[in-house]
Design an enzyme around this catalytic site. Sequence first.
Site: not given
Length: 267
Positions: A44, A66, A178
């Site tokens: 990732d 992502k 995030m």
Amino acid sequence: MFKLVKQDSGVGKVSLVGAGPGDADLLTIKALRCIQTADIILYDRLVSEDIRSLFPASTPAFYVGKAMGNHCIPQEKLNELLIEKALKGFNICRLKGGDPFVFGRGGEEMLVLKQAGIEVEVVPGVTSGIGAASYSGIPVTHRGLSQACTFVTAHAEKTLNIDWQALARLNHTLVFYMGLSKLPEIHQQLVAHGLAADTPAALIENGCRKEQRVFTGTVSNLEQLAKQHKLQTPTLVVVGQVVELAESLHWFGQLTSENSEWTQLSA
């Protein structure tokens, strides 16, 4: 060309491996073993360069990460890829930043794989809510200040469904993953639901990496701090009285306290 190493059943195994928050020294022994023995590594975005340097040169490694609004491969296609390669006999190290089961879609991938009859194991990793906070001198719990900690994702596929009233009244440490693009909402919602605007808060950029930066202030000036210092992802948001300890317990990276105008670089 993939090297093919089949189990007796002819079906490979998938290891969902937590890479931790960045420092390669925080990898578990089992995580490192999975990296070293896999036939394929799928990693990732938040798997650090230091950890990628440990990938065996002979092992095919593919980026499947992502970022907000930019998925190099849709989750459904990734699930199909994992199944396809495992059914062909490949043992796969599915390497994720932090911990696979903490906002890492590990549960989603495991469900799909098990439904396809593929053996799966989970290798836990140090999640950034603990690792990055620790590297910033912020204990997420501390006697007399905070008896609990809540991890919250500030990212959702569509709408952010958070019980802000409950969070504002918990009176313990809140850690938002995030959350950089959601700072105005975090501030507005928490204060609107009863959290004091001067509650200590911190922004941790690139936690547990050599370029780590930490900025402490209050809930009310988080957005200003992020803009002033041009913070980038990944950035963790910590809210609570434990942030007051950052200056006293600072030991790694760069710390800037807006309250004391004090900045220090670790050796």
